[in-house]
Design a protein around this motif. Structure first.
Motif, PDB file in Angstrom:
ATOM      1  N   GLN A   1      31.396  42.515  50.584  1.00  0.00           N
ATOM      2  CA  GLN A   1      30.911  42.768  51.937  1.00  0.00           C
ATOM      3  C   GLN A   1      31.140  44.192  52.409  1.00  0.00           C
ATOM      4  O   GLN A   1      30.827  44.526  53.549  1.00  0.00           O
ATOM      5  N   THR A   2      31.690  45.038  51.540  1.00  0.00           N
ATOM      6  CA  THR A   2      31.960  46.426  51.919  1.00  0.00           C
ATOM      7  C   THR A   2      31.174  47.367  51.015  1.00  0.00           C
ATOM      8  O   THR A   2      31.582  47.593  49.867  1.00  0.00           O
TER       9      THR A   2
ATOM     10  N   ASP B   1      23.792  37.895  60.942  1.00  0.00           N
ATOM     11  CA  ASP B   1      23.971  39.312  61.230  1.00  0.00           C
ATOM     12  C   ASP B   1      25.380  39.754  60.846  1.00  0.00           C
ATOM     13  O   ASP B   1      26.361  39.036  61.058  1.00  0.00           O
ATOM     14  N   GLY B   2      25.457  40.963  60.279  1.00  0.00           N
ATOM     15  CA  GLY B   2      26.740  41.539  59.915  1.00  0.00           C
ATOM     16  C   GLY B   2      26.941  42.876  60.604  1.00  0.00           C
ATOM     17  O   GLY B   2      26.199  43.252  61.523  1.00  0.00           O
ATOM     18  N   GLU B   3      27.925  43.619  60.160  1.00  0.00           N
ATOM     19  CA  GLU B   3      28.233  44.902  60.760  1.00  0.00           C
ATOM     20  C   GLU B   3      27.204  45.957  60.343  1.00  0.00           C
ATOM     21  O   GLU B   3      26.625  45.884  59.266  1.00  0.00           O
ATOM     22  N   GLY B   4      27.011  46.936  61.214  1.00  0.00           N
ATOM     23  CA  GLY B   4      26.133  48.049  60.909  1.00  0.00           C
ATOM     24  C   GLY B   4      24.670  47.682  60.770  1.00  0.00           C
ATOM     25  O   GLY B   4      23.910  48.397  60.110  1.00  0.00           O
TER      26      GLY B   4
END
Length: 396
Positions: free
Chosen positions: A191-192, A373-376
């Motif tokens: 996830q990164t 939805d995720g970050e960024g």
């Protein structure tokens, strides 16, 4: 597979390779109809016939039924048996329009779940460069195969380009070895995306001046070095392949079998040049881009086009590049039953290919894939493993 299992039914040739792959992995028969019914050449193409022959060779017990017109296909898969520690030579048709990665990507997904290792030499009409529909073998080797390390599949895997050849008619040779079979792939949590730390690549020419490589590399570095200093592109120079003058033409193979193929007259094919680039982040995420020279296109334009394509891929992708979507999602679905895997995908990377993979995975595995939805601005794709795994591998 249980005898009498009704086949899944699909129409048109779209996603035919992916559906044959998932059918083989899950042991599910498929019935595909309306394959180019309105085309001037209806039915399966030579590339697709060759793919079916390859599947039949590396499996045990498969049954393939094709209608007279070639517009209807019934595929009942058998056990993925591999090549039993010996090298199998698979000859592609001379007029094969698809790149070698059309076959290599499928083999790489089947190999971890085969009973014995895979060792296959692709010969005949092999195109190693990028084409309109397929990325290059260099991208497959540097950006797709490393993805399997996320699933703890790393040992005895090799792709070797013996002879390079460009399209539209190829005559190259590629060897693929995969001897790391697993019962179930490891559950993935990626996830990164991380920040890009280095860029590597291959500039290749076949049958043209090696100076094209230097010009492509200089142009690509002129774009990429503004963002990153650690950029290295390897130069690979090969000769063009010499073939009979009627090689790849319709009916040439049948004439050769009758002993009337042109003798003594030859020509060179597979001439061209291109570039494959791959960017790696600090978390091991890979982004890739390909560019191949068009008619009369300068080498500098090809290098810049490859560099800008890579920057665009970095911009829109999440923790997996678009070339690795089918590989990542399929391996996640094959994972340990009940384990939840997650991967971040760029919102702009969600296109027709991604949606098609998700729909086909649901059809064959009967499981939903969650997207949130995720970050960024990215999307988090969540998949629950089905534990299909390698039915041919003995459990220690």
């Amino acid at each position: 597979m249980t005898t009498g299992t009704p086949p899944l039914k699909f129409t048109t040739h779209a996603s035919l390779r992916r559906r044959l792959l998932l059918a083989t992995l899950t042991g599910t028969p498929v019935h595909i109809s309306s394959i180019r019914p309105n085309s001037l050449k209806p039915g399966l193409t030579p590339s697709e016939f060759s793919l079916l022959r390859l599947l039949d060779t590396i499996t045990n017990g498969s049954h393939i039924t094709i209608s007279v017109t070639g517009t209807t296909l019934l595929f009942v898969p058998g056990l993925i048996s591999g090549t039993n520690n010996s090298q199998l030579s698979h000859t592609l048709p001379e007029n094969c329009a698809r790149g070698a990665t059309y076959y290599l990507e499928l083999l790489a997904l089947l190999a971890p779940f085969s009973k014995t290792p895979l060792n296959i030499a692709l010969t005949g009409g092999v195109i190693t460069a990028a084409t309109e529909d397929d990325y290059s073998v260099d991208t497959f080797r540097t950006a797709v195969l490393p993805l399997y390390a996320n699933f703890d599949i790393t040992r005895n895997i090799e792709v070797r380009i013996v002879s390079r050849s460009s399209g539209p008619v190829g005559a190259g040779e590629v060897h693929f070895v995969h001897a790391h079979q697993v019962r179930l792939p490891r559950t993935l949590h990626l996830q990164t995306p991380g920040r890009v730390k280095r860029i590597r690549g291959v500039a290749y020419v076949s049958g043209v001046s090696a100076g094209n490589n230097a010009r492509m590399i200089e142009a690509a570095r002129g774009v990429l070095n503004r963002f990153l200093a650690d950029v290295y592109v390897y130069s690979d120079v090969k000769s063009a392949q010499t073939v009979p003058v009627d090689y790849g033409k319709e009916g040439a193979v049948e004439k050769a079998r009758g002993g009337v193929r042109a003798s003594g007259r030859t020509r060179k094919i597979g001439v061209g040049f291109g570039m494959a680039l791959v960017a790696e982040t600090g978390t091991g995420v890979l982004y890739s881009a390909d560019a191949f020279a068009g008619p009369a296109e300068p080498a500098e334009d090809v290098g810049r086009r490859a560099a800008y394509a890579l920057l665009e891929e970095i911009r829109i992708a999440g923790a997996v590049g678009r070339t690795g979507v089918m590989t990542m999602l399929t391996m996640m679905m094959m994972g340990v039953e009940g384990d939840v895997g997650r991967v971040v995908v760029g919102r702009e990377a969600v296109g027709e290919e991604f949606v098609g993979v998700v729909r086909d995975l649901k059809s064959f595995f009967g499981s939903e894939i969650a997207v949130r939805d995720g970050e960024g601005g990215n999307l988090v794709v969540t998949i629950v493993g089905k534990g299909v795994g390698n039915v041919g591998r003995k459990v220690a």
